[in-house]
Design a protein around this motif. Structure first.
Motif, PDB file in Angstrom:
ATOM      1  N   GLN A  99       4.277 -39.141  30.443  1.00 57.89           N
ATOM      2  CA  GLN A  99       3.414 -37.894  29.932  1.00 57.89           C
ATOM      3  C   GLN A  99       3.394 -36.820  30.743  1.00 57.89           C
ATOM      4  O   GLN A  99       3.378 -36.952  31.948  1.00 57.89           O
ATOM      5  CB  GLN A  99       2.021 -38.542  30.034  1.00 57.89           C
ATOM      6  CG  GLN A  99       0.810 -37.593  29.799  1.00 57.89           C
ATOM      7  CD  GLN A  99      -0.674 -38.005  29.851  1.00 57.89           C
ATOM      8  OE1 GLN A  99      -0.857 -39.046  30.014  1.00 57.89           O
ATOM      9  NE2 GLN A  99      -1.692 -37.040  30.003  1.00 57.89           N
ATOM     10  N   GLU A 118      -0.996 -26.004  21.104  1.00 53.90           N
ATOM     11  CA  GLU A 118      -1.849 -26.696  22.263  1.00 53.90           C
ATOM     12  C   GLU A 118      -3.218 -26.949  21.863  1.00 53.90           C
ATOM     13  O   GLU A 118      -3.918 -27.532  22.473  1.00 53.90           O
ATOM     14  CB  GLU A 118      -1.412 -26.028  23.398  1.00 53.90           C
ATOM     15  CG  GLU A 118       0.112 -25.868  23.812  1.00 53.90           C
ATOM     16  CD  GLU A 118       0.031 -25.619  25.299  1.00 53.90           C
ATOM     17  OE1 GLU A 118      -0.953 -25.291  26.032  1.00 53.90           O
ATOM     18  OE2 GLU A 118       1.339 -25.601  25.729  1.00 53.90           O
ATOM     19  N   LEU A 120      -4.182 -28.683  19.817  1.00 47.53           N
ATOM     20  CA  LEU A 120      -4.386 -30.035  19.406  1.00 47.53           C
ATOM     21  C   LEU A 120      -4.654 -31.016  20.610  1.00 47.53           C
ATOM     22  O   LEU A 120      -5.052 -31.873  20.417  1.00 47.53           O
ATOM     23  CB  LEU A 120      -3.009 -30.450  18.539  1.00 47.53           C
ATOM     24  CG  LEU A 120      -2.775 -30.014  17.550  1.00 47.53           C
ATOM     25  CD1 LEU A 120      -1.372 -30.410  16.725  1.00 47.53           C
ATOM     26  CD2 LEU A 120      -3.686 -30.548  16.312  1.00 47.53           C
ATOM     27  N   LEU A 121      -4.498 -30.335  21.758  1.00 45.48           N
ATOM     28  CA  LEU A 121      -4.203 -30.930  23.044  1.00 45.48           C
ATOM     29  C   LEU A 121      -4.789 -30.004  24.121  1.00 45.48           C
ATOM     30  O   LEU A 121      -3.895 -29.634  24.711  1.00 45.48           O
ATOM     31  CB  LEU A 121      -2.805 -31.708  23.509  1.00 45.48           C
ATOM     32  CG  LEU A 121      -2.994 -33.120  24.096  1.00 45.48           C
ATOM     33  CD1 LEU A 121      -3.716 -34.049  23.450  1.00 45.48           C
ATOM     34  CD2 LEU A 121      -1.763 -33.447  24.418  1.00 45.48           C
ATOM     35  N   ASN A 125      -1.650 -31.741  27.733  1.00 43.62           N
ATOM     36  CA  ASN A 125      -1.035 -33.098  27.962  1.00 43.62           C
ATOM     37  C   ASN A 125      -0.225 -33.417  26.905  1.00 43.62           C
ATOM     38  O   ASN A 125      -0.780 -33.348  25.708  1.00 43.62           O
ATOM     39  CB  ASN A 125      -1.756 -34.189  28.450  1.00 43.62           C
ATOM     40  CG  ASN A 125      -2.583 -33.971  29.809  1.00 43.62           C
ATOM     41  OD1 ASN A 125      -1.999 -33.203  30.661  1.00 43.62           O
ATOM     42  ND2 ASN A 125      -3.798 -34.490  30.010  1.00 43.62           N
ATOM     43  N   GLY A 126       0.725 -34.340  27.011  1.00 44.00           N
ATOM     44  CA  GLY A 126       1.787 -34.769  25.740  1.00 44.00           C
ATOM     45  C   GLY A 126       2.962 -35.533  26.260  1.00 44.00           C
ATOM     46  O   GLY A 126       3.345 -35.357  27.452  1.00 44.00           O
ATOM     47  N   TRP A 181       6.883 -34.310  20.091  1.00 41.59           N
ATOM     48  CA  TRP A 181       6.004 -34.846  21.118  1.00 41.59           C
ATOM     49  C   TRP A 181       4.849 -35.528  20.480  1.00 41.59           C
ATOM     50  O   TRP A 181       4.641 -35.566  19.171  1.00 41.59           O
ATOM     51  CB  TRP A 181       5.320 -33.678  21.941  1.00 41.59           C
ATOM     52  CG  TRP A 181       4.734 -32.540  21.033  1.00 41.59           C
ATOM     53  CD1 TRP A 181       4.844 -32.091  19.904  1.00 41.59           C
ATOM     54  CD2 TRP A 181       3.574 -31.700  21.669  1.00 41.59           C
ATOM     55  NE1 TRP A 181       3.772 -31.122  19.259  1.00 41.59           N
ATOM     56  CE2 TRP A 181       3.145 -30.980  20.329  1.00 41.59           C
ATOM     57  CE3 TRP A 181       2.754 -31.823  22.680  1.00 41.59           C
ATOM     58  CZ2 TRP A 181       2.191 -30.139  20.751  1.00 41.59           C
ATOM     59  CZ3 TRP A 181       1.750 -30.873  22.982  1.00 41.59           C
ATOM     60  CH2 TRP A 181       1.568 -29.994  21.884  1.00 41.59           C
ATOM     61  N   ASP A 183       0.846 -37.734  21.259  1.00 40.27           N
ATOM     62  CA  ASP A 183      -0.333 -37.943  21.879  1.00 40.27           C
ATOM     63  C   ASP A 183      -0.157 -38.997  22.967  1.00 40.27           C
ATOM     64  O   ASP A 183       0.148 -40.146  22.615  1.00 40.27           O
ATOM     65  CB  ASP A 183      -1.495 -37.989  21.108  1.00 40.27           C
ATOM     66  CG  ASP A 183      -2.832 -38.120  21.974  1.00 40.27           C
ATOM     67  OD1 ASP A 183      -3.123 -38.943  22.517  1.00 40.27           O
ATOM     68  OD2 ASP A 183      -3.616 -37.212  21.526  1.00 40.27           O
ATOM     69  N   SER A 186      -3.193 -41.685  21.806  1.00 33.22           N
ATOM     70  CA  SER A 186      -2.986 -42.583  20.446  1.00 33.22           C
ATOM     71  C   SER A 186      -1.551 -42.759  20.312  1.00 33.22           C
ATOM     72  O   SER A 186      -1.216 -43.765  19.221  1.00 33.22           O
ATOM     73  CB  SER A 186      -3.500 -41.663  19.323  1.00 33.22           C
ATOM     74  OG  SER A 186      -3.009 -40.546  19.186  1.00 33.22           O
ATOM     75  N   GLN A 188       0.513 -41.060  18.510  1.00 29.64           N
ATOM     76  CA  GLN A 188       0.494 -40.371  17.218  1.00 29.64           C
ATOM     77  C   GLN A 188       1.196 -38.952  17.352  1.00 29.64           C
ATOM     78  O   GLN A 188       0.958 -38.422  18.430  1.00 29.64           O
ATOM     79  CB  GLN A 188      -0.659 -40.484  16.383  1.00 29.64           C
ATOM     80  CG  GLN A 188      -1.348 -41.737  16.013  1.00 29.64           C
ATOM     81  CD  GLN A 188      -0.278 -42.457  15.407  1.00 29.64           C
ATOM     82  OE1 GLN A 188       0.165 -42.333  14.391  1.00 29.64           O
ATOM     83  NE2 GLN A 188      -0.032 -43.688  15.890  1.00 29.64           N
ATOM     84  N   LEU A 190       1.870 -35.189  17.557  1.00 34.31           N
ATOM     85  CA  LEU A 190       0.922 -33.961  17.463  1.00 34.31           C
ATOM     86  C   LEU A 190       1.309 -32.869  16.391  1.00 34.31           C
ATOM     87  O   LEU A 190       0.383 -32.133  16.100  1.00 34.31           O
ATOM     88  CB  LEU A 190       0.737 -33.487  19.141  1.00 34.31           C
ATOM     89  CG  LEU A 190       0.134 -34.458  20.097  1.00 34.31           C
ATOM     90  CD1 LEU A 190       0.618 -33.795  21.336  1.00 34.31           C
ATOM     91  CD2 LEU A 190      -1.446 -34.521  19.893  1.00 34.31           C
TER      92      LEU A 190
END
Length: 198
Positions: A99, A118, A120-121, A125-126, A181, A183, A186, A188, A190
């Motif tokens: 990560q 970004e 979304l996060l 991080n990703g 990329w 998450d 999860s 899942q 992004l």
């Protein structure tokens, strides 16, 4: 086109500009830099991996195992630091995926200066596909290099599960494509945009 001068950019260009011309002394002058400068664990997320990638191409073309042995302490320090969670911008997850994380004073590596969503996060991080592919290659390369050497520790046990997790989490069967990329919690995607890498 790669932006400002940096060790990372030198490593990316080294095979095409120096190795293809058999300019091995010039290549070594760049490849030795990580052993003389700031620790790779405090630099951007993927410079250490590009270093190992360039070293692998260099030794395949030259057979210069003496040089590889001369930088082996730095190599092990870099990879051991990832396993010990000492890297400034990388965190090893329990599933062996890496990560990338934003740390005070550092900007998260953004491969290809891609327009990431970004929001979304928010913490930046990703898990990036290219970083994890380079991570896998680094472990694989060290396994190849230790053949015939007296090296006893092994990264072999990490290769199969890491490869499986990369295939499982970065491939979308529904979209029939790889994902840039995901998450880190999860696992899942992004987003599902396809971007060039540079």
């Amino acid at each position: 086109p790669l932006g400002q001068h940096s060790l990372r950019n030198e490593l990316l260009m080294l095979p095409g500009i120096l190795l293809t011309r058999a300019a091995f002394a010039e290549a070594r002058a760049i490849l030795v830099k990580p052993t003389q400068g700031p620790p790779l664990l405090t630099q951007d997320a993927d410079s250490g991996f590009w270093w190992i990638w360039a070293l692998d191409l260099y030794v395949k073309m030259t057979g210069d195992w003496t040089f590889i042995r001369s930088v082996s302490a730095c190599l092990r320090g870099f990879l051991d630091g990832i396993f010990a969670d000492r890297h400034s911008s990388l965190k090893l997850l329990p599933n062996l995926l890496l990560q990338q994380r934003r740390v005070a004073g550092l900007v998260i590596d953004n491969p290809g200066r891609r327009p990431l969503n970004e929001s979304l996060l928010p913490d930046g991080n990703g898990c990036f596909l290219v970083t994890n592919a380079l991570w896998h290659h680094s472990l694989w390369a060290l396994e190849q290099w230790k053949a015939g050497e007296s090296e006893t520790s092994s990264f072999q046990k990490y290769l199969a599960p890491l490869r499986q997790n990369i295939q499982t989490h970065f491939w979308s069967k529904a979209l029939d494509q790889s994902l840039d990329w995901i998450d880190p919690v999860s696992l899942q995607p992004l987003d599902t945009a396809l971007r060039p890498y540079a």
